[in-house]
Design a protein around this motif. Structure first.
Motif, PDB file in Angstrom:
ATOM      1  N   ASP A 126       2.121 -16.287 -43.900  1.00 50.24           N
ATOM      2  CA  ASP A 126       3.103 -15.226 -43.644  1.00 50.24           C
ATOM      3  C   ASP A 126       4.219 -15.714 -42.712  1.00 50.24           C
ATOM      4  O   ASP A 126       5.383 -15.366 -42.905  1.00 50.24           O
ATOM      5  CB  ASP A 126       2.409 -13.995 -43.040  1.00 50.24           C
ATOM      6  N   PHE A 127       3.839 -16.508 -41.735  1.00 48.51           N
ATOM      7  CA  PHE A 127       4.875 -17.136 -40.891  1.00 48.51           C
ATOM      8  C   PHE A 127       5.777 -17.986 -41.786  1.00 48.51           C
ATOM      9  O   PHE A 127       7.001 -17.937 -41.702  1.00 48.51           O
ATOM     10  CB  PHE A 127       4.234 -18.024 -39.810  1.00 48.51           C
ATOM     11  N   GLN A 128       5.132 -18.777 -42.664  1.00 50.27           N
ATOM     12  CA  GLN A 128       5.873 -19.688 -43.536  1.00 50.27           C
ATOM     13  C   GLN A 128       6.838 -18.920 -44.441  1.00 50.27           C
ATOM     14  O   GLN A 128       7.979 -19.336 -44.638  1.00 50.27           O
ATOM     15  CB  GLN A 128       4.873 -20.504 -44.374  1.00 50.27           C
ATOM     16  N   ARG A 129       6.392 -17.786 -44.955  1.00 49.77           N
ATOM     17  CA  ARG A 129       7.273 -16.988 -45.832  1.00 49.77           C
ATOM     18  C   ARG A 129       8.513 -16.516 -45.084  1.00 49.77           C
ATOM     19  O   ARG A 129       9.597 -16.424 -45.650  1.00 49.77           O
ATOM     20  CB  ARG A 129       6.513 -15.775 -46.381  1.00 49.77           C
ATOM     21  N   HIS A 130       8.353 -16.205 -43.800  1.00 49.44           N
ATOM     22  CA  HIS A 130       9.520 -15.803 -42.996  1.00 49.44           C
ATOM     23  C   HIS A 130      10.516 -16.957 -42.907  1.00 49.44           C
ATOM     24  O   HIS A 130      11.729 -16.751 -42.993  1.00 49.44           O
ATOM     25  CB  HIS A 130       9.102 -15.425 -41.572  1.00 49.44           C
ATOM     26  N   ILE A 131       9.970 -18.172 -42.680  1.00 51.25           N
ATOM     27  CA  ILE A 131      10.851 -19.330 -42.494  1.00 51.25           C
ATOM     28  C   ILE A 131      11.499 -19.709 -43.834  1.00 51.25           C
ATOM     29  O   ILE A 131      12.724 -19.863 -43.921  1.00 51.25           O
ATOM     30  CB  ILE A 131      10.052 -20.509 -41.899  1.00 51.25           C
ATOM     31  N   ASP A 132      10.673 -19.795 -44.866  1.00 52.19           N
ATOM     32  CA  ASP A 132      11.200 -20.191 -46.184  1.00 52.19           C
ATOM     33  C   ASP A 132      12.211 -19.182 -46.718  1.00 52.19           C
ATOM     34  O   ASP A 132      13.248 -19.558 -47.264  1.00 52.19           O
ATOM     35  CB  ASP A 132      10.052 -20.333 -47.203  1.00 52.19           C
ATOM     36  N   GLY A 133      11.903 -17.910 -46.540  1.00 54.02           N
ATOM     37  CA  GLY A 133      12.767 -16.878 -47.114  1.00 54.02           C
ATOM     38  C   GLY A 133      13.854 -16.403 -46.166  1.00 54.02           C
ATOM     39  O   GLY A 133      14.591 -15.473 -46.473  1.00 54.02           O
ATOM     40  N   ALA A 134      13.916 -17.039 -44.973  1.00 54.44           N
ATOM     41  CA  ALA A 134      14.913 -16.666 -43.959  1.00 54.44           C
ATOM     42  C   ALA A 134      14.958 -15.153 -43.730  1.00 54.44           C
ATOM     43  O   ALA A 134      16.012 -14.530 -43.709  1.00 54.44           O
ATOM     44  CB  ALA A 134      16.300 -17.190 -44.328  1.00 54.44           C
ATOM     45  N   GLY A 135      13.763 -14.571 -43.551  1.00 51.01           N
ATOM     46  CA  GLY A 135      13.728 -13.143 -43.252  1.00 51.01           C
ATOM     47  C   GLY A 135      12.315 -12.608 -43.325  1.00 51.01           C
ATOM     48  O   GLY A 135      11.387 -13.327 -43.706  1.00 51.01           O
ATOM     49  N   CYS A 136      12.177 -11.347 -42.960  1.00 50.50           N
ATOM     50  CA  CYS A 136      10.844 -10.740 -42.943  1.00 50.50           C
ATOM     51  C   CYS A 136      10.574 -10.027 -44.258  1.00 50.50           C
ATOM     52  O   CYS A 136      11.292  -9.089 -44.609  1.00 50.50           O
ATOM     53  CB  CYS A 136      10.748  -9.745 -41.788  1.00 50.50           C
ATOM     54  N   PRO A 137       9.549 -10.466 -44.986  1.00 47.01           N
ATOM     55  CA  PRO A 137       9.230  -9.819 -46.270  1.00 47.01           C
ATOM     56  C   PRO A 137       8.902  -8.336 -46.089  1.00 47.01           C
ATOM     57  O   PRO A 137       9.110  -7.544 -46.997  1.00 47.01           O
ATOM     58  CB  PRO A 137       7.998 -10.570 -46.766  1.00 47.01           C
ATOM     59  N   CYS A 141      10.158  -6.279 -43.613  1.00 47.41           N
ATOM     60  CA  CYS A 141      11.353  -5.514 -43.253  1.00 47.41           C
ATOM     61  C   CYS A 141      12.097  -5.112 -44.513  1.00 47.41           C
ATOM     62  O   CYS A 141      12.585  -4.006 -44.633  1.00 47.41           O
ATOM     63  CB  CYS A 141      12.291  -6.342 -42.385  1.00 47.41           C
ATOM     64  N   ASP A 142      12.157  -6.042 -45.471  1.00 41.14           N
ATOM     65  CA  ASP A 142      12.858  -5.734 -46.716  1.00 41.14           C
ATOM     66  C   ASP A 142      12.151  -4.597 -47.446  1.00 41.14           C
ATOM     67  O   ASP A 142      12.767  -3.813 -48.135  1.00 41.14           O
ATOM     68  CB  ASP A 142      12.954  -6.984 -47.597  1.00 41.14           C
ATOM     69  N   GLY A 143      10.838  -4.533 -47.220  1.00 39.93           N
ATOM     70  CA  GLY A 143      10.082  -3.428 -47.802  1.00 39.93           C
ATOM     71  C   GLY A 143      10.310  -2.135 -47.032  1.00 39.93           C
ATOM     72  O   GLY A 143       9.843  -1.080 -47.430  1.00 39.93           O
ATOM     73  N   GLY A 144      10.996  -2.220 -45.926  1.00 34.50           N
ATOM     74  CA  GLY A 144      11.425  -1.020 -45.220  1.00 34.50           C
ATOM     75  C   GLY A 144      10.517  -0.555 -44.099  1.00 34.50           C
ATOM     76  O   GLY A 144      10.829   0.405 -43.427  1.00 34.50           O
ATOM     77  N   ILE A 145       9.375  -1.240 -43.868  1.00 33.87           N
ATOM     78  CA  ILE A 145       8.489  -0.716 -42.836  1.00 33.87           C
ATOM     79  C   ILE A 145       8.779  -1.352 -41.481  1.00 33.87           C
ATOM     80  O   ILE A 145       9.246  -0.677 -40.570  1.00 33.87           O
ATOM     81  CB  ILE A 145       7.015  -0.881 -43.242  1.00 33.87           C
ATOM     82  N   HIS A 146       8.494  -2.611 -41.319  1.00 39.18           N
ATOM     83  CA  HIS A 146       8.878  -3.247 -40.051  1.00 39.18           C
ATOM     84  C   HIS A 146       9.802  -4.406 -40.326  1.00 39.18           C
ATOM     85  O   HIS A 146       9.384  -5.401 -40.843  1.00 39.18           O
ATOM     86  CB  HIS A 146       7.638  -3.747 -39.303  1.00 39.18           C
TER      87      HIS A 146
END
Ligand code: FMN
Ligand code: SF4
Ligand code: FES
Lengths: 185, 432
Positions: free
Chosen positions: B414-425, B427-432
């Protein structure tokens, strides 16, 4: 040689001026405050040990602790104002700036965060027109974040004055502060 | 076999407080009558030691052993102190509030017997300022005990005397650390102190002092009254007694319950907390407050006791679990905790004062989509440095590293997804 004479008198004058200012400091605190502080002093081994209690006593009378009050307390406790300032600013519930009639303590620790305290804070801010750390222009509320309030099963929670509000919703914030014309619009 | 729940037997469903009359009608102060002047302090200490009661404030240190370091010969006749730690500010912890609000006399009876055992003549309850109702109830209870002769001079006509005071804190999480608490009681900045000397020998005003958690002290009169064997028999595993367990987060029925110590995690989570809220899945949990390591779904069948949770790589801590669900971002979760600890650092030592804000900043970068691959190494290095006991002056900073280190271990992808995707997966879903 003769130059020295005025210098000495200047120093003396400054000293006696300071003494006068210090004894004037006693008049800054009310009789009730001094009595309460002296009661605390009687429970501890030396005067400055009552520092936190003294700050709280003055705050309970005035809502906050001004520079002038702080100097007066330090004088009464026979400690330096700088040391007392170090103590006063350490504790988050000693206010060194004026606060509103009621302080809102909004929990932003983990369980309340999971349950959406960030959005709740936005709602409160919007409703009252203040950010964290600010006081409404009509002086009714000051909004502050606070550490876990020990009511995590009822998250999100906040205190308004002495009252704990549990399972707070945006609707509840609306109801609570709805009549407040804090300039949110 | 009916469940024996000594700590919450006076807790009513509506949580209204139990007053002195109701407390005594239900057998309260029997322990006091049975002990003061009838058992010697060393009898009481022996019972406590045999009971295997361990401190409920988070560290689980054996209470009887802690007390045995208090010098019992007191030739100068100076004060000895007992302090109840009612600062409860560990994120996700909500058990002491319940004990104090529902049954204040239980704490007071426990404190009187504890003070008697170490022969303390002054006791303080150090309570956080936000616990307004508990403060008022405890003050009333102390006054009622004075009237009854349970506190004050010559308790029950013996030569034992004890004064008890409630001290309301002025804030800051660090005041819960026992030596910082002593600094705060002395009117100073709440910086922790170096040990040794240990408070048992040189604590408040340089005098022998014992600091115990609310829940620990609430156990004491039951143990002295009913015996060490009874207490041992309450636990399901090697640990003794009951424990106030709690669950918060996205579960159906968040709350706090007294259960036999060693109750399995799954039972607490499913039978008492009612399982996850509809639409949410369990990903992990902190077993006992914000400064304990994550455990995950593979740990659900573990017994909640000090040794079992310790062997699994975490700590039972305060016993109040915080649940991480699948719709909450693990990076945001850890960031909230590390920011908390950074804010609450007392500022005394560099790794904590400077290292925690650094970690918080890096976590914020990752969460906001500014994270770089090397940030993971930076965090790992900080964890190693700050997390090592002994590099910092107290346990606040190592505690802050527990959710961070274990979060990076269990939720690395999950940390890696933030770095790879340059954002919080999330947050885009609207929760945090
Ligand atoms: C940063 C920090 C905060 C703490 N906060 C608390 C607290 O709020 N309440 C508490 O009982 N113990 C707290 N503790 C643990 C105390 O230092 C101490 O170990 C405990 O009060 C001892 O009581 P026990 O032996 O009965 O568990 C804290 C420790 C640290 C390092
Ligand atoms: S670890 Fe943090 S809280 Fe503890 S003494 Fe050092 S700076 Fe203070
Ligand atoms: S996290 Fe908000 S009350 Fe505990």
């Amino acid at each position: 040689m003769s130059d020295l004479i005025p210098i000495v008198s200047v120093a003396e004058a400054a000293l006696s001026e300071e003494k006068a200012a210090l004894s004037g400091l006693n008049a800054v605190l009310s009789e009730a405050e001094l009595t309460a502080i002296d009661r605390e002093i009687s429970h501890v081994p030396y005067r400055s040990a009552a520092a936190i209690d003294a700050l709280k006593i003055v705050q309970s009378h005035r809502g906050w602790v001004s520079d002038e009050n702080l100097r007066a307390i330090a004088h009464h406790l026979e400690m330096s104002a700088a040391e007392l300032e170090g103590i006063a600013t350490f504790y988050n519930l000693i206010f060194r700036r004026p606060v509103g009639n009621k302080v809102i303590l909004l929990c932003n620790s983990i369980s309340c965060w999971i349950k959406g305290c960030d959005n709740l804070q936005k709602k409160v801010s919007e409703q009252l027109g203040v950010d964290l750390g600010q006081t409404t222009p009509d002086n009714r509320y000051t909004l502050l974040p606070v550490t876990c309030l020990g009511a995590c099963d009822k998250a999100p929670v906040m205190m308004v004055g002495d009252d704990l509000h549990e399972d707070v919703t945006e609707q509840a914030v609306q109801t609570l502060f709805g009549d407040h014309g804090g300039g949110g619009e | 076999m009916s469940l024996d729940r000594p700590l919450t037997r006076n807790v009513r469903p509506d949580r209204s407080p139990t007053d002195l009359a109701a407390y005594e009608a239900n057998g309260g102060y029997r322990g006091l009558h049975g002990a003061i002047g009838k058992l010697t302090p060393s009898d009481c200490l022996q019972i406590l030691k045999n009971s295997n009661l361990r401190g409920r404030g988070g560290a689980g240190f054996p209470t009887g052993m802690k007390w045995s370091f208090v010098p019992m010969d007191n030739p100068s006749g100076g004060h000895k102190y007992l302090i109840c730690n009612a600062d409860e500010m560990e994120p996700g912890t909500f058990k002491d509030r319940l004990l104090m609000e529902c049954d204040p006399h239980q704490l007071i009876e426990g404190m009187i017997l504890s003070a008697y055992t170490i022969q303390a003549d002054v006791a303080y309850i150090f309570i956080r300022a936000e616990y307004i109702k508990a403060t008022q109830l405890l003050r009333e209870a102390i006054a009622a005990c004075h009237d009854k002769g349970y506190l004050g001079k010559n308790i029950l006509g013996t030569d034992y005397s004890l004064e008890m005071h409630v001290h309301v804190s002025a804030g800051r999480y660090i005041c819960g650390e026992e030596t910082a608490l002593i600094s705060a009681l002395e009117g100073k900045r709440a910086n922790p102190r170096a040990k040794p000397p240990f408070p048992q020998v040189s604590g408040l005003w340089g005098r022998p002092t014992i600091v115990n958690n609310v829940e620990t002290l609430c156990n004491v009169h039951h143990i002295i009254e009913r015996g060490a064997d009874w207490f041992q028999s309450l636990g399901l595993t090697a640990d003794a007694g009951t424990k106030m367990y709690g669950v918060s987060g996205r579960v159906k029925n968040p709350g706090c319950w007294e259960l036999p110590i060693g109750t399995p995690v799954r039972e607490i989570l499913e039978d008492y907390a009612g399982g996850m809220e509809d639409g949410y899945q369990l990903r992990g949990f902190l077993p006992g407050g914000g400064s304990t390591d994550f455990l995950t779904t593979e740990h659900l069948d573990l017994a909640m006791d000090y040794d079992t949770i310790g062997k699994a790589g975490s700590r039972m801590g305060t016993g109040t679990m915080i649940i991480l669900d699948d719709k909450t971002c693990p990076v945001g979760f850890v960031k909230n905790l590390v920011e908390f600890f950074a804010r609450e650092s007392c500022g005394f030592c560099t790794p904590c004062r400077d290292g925690l804000p650094w970690c918080a900043q890096v976590l914020d970068d990752i969460e906001q989509g500014r994270g770089l691959q090397e940030d993971m190494d930076t965090l790992a290095r900080q964890v190693e440095f700050i997390g090592a006991m002994g590099n910092t002056h107290c346990a606040l900073a190592p505690g802050a590293m527990e959710p961070l280190a274990s979060g990076m271990k269990y939720f690395r992808e999950d940390f890696q997804r933030h770095i790879d995707g340059a954002g919080c997966p999330w947050c885009d879903g609207g929760i945090h």
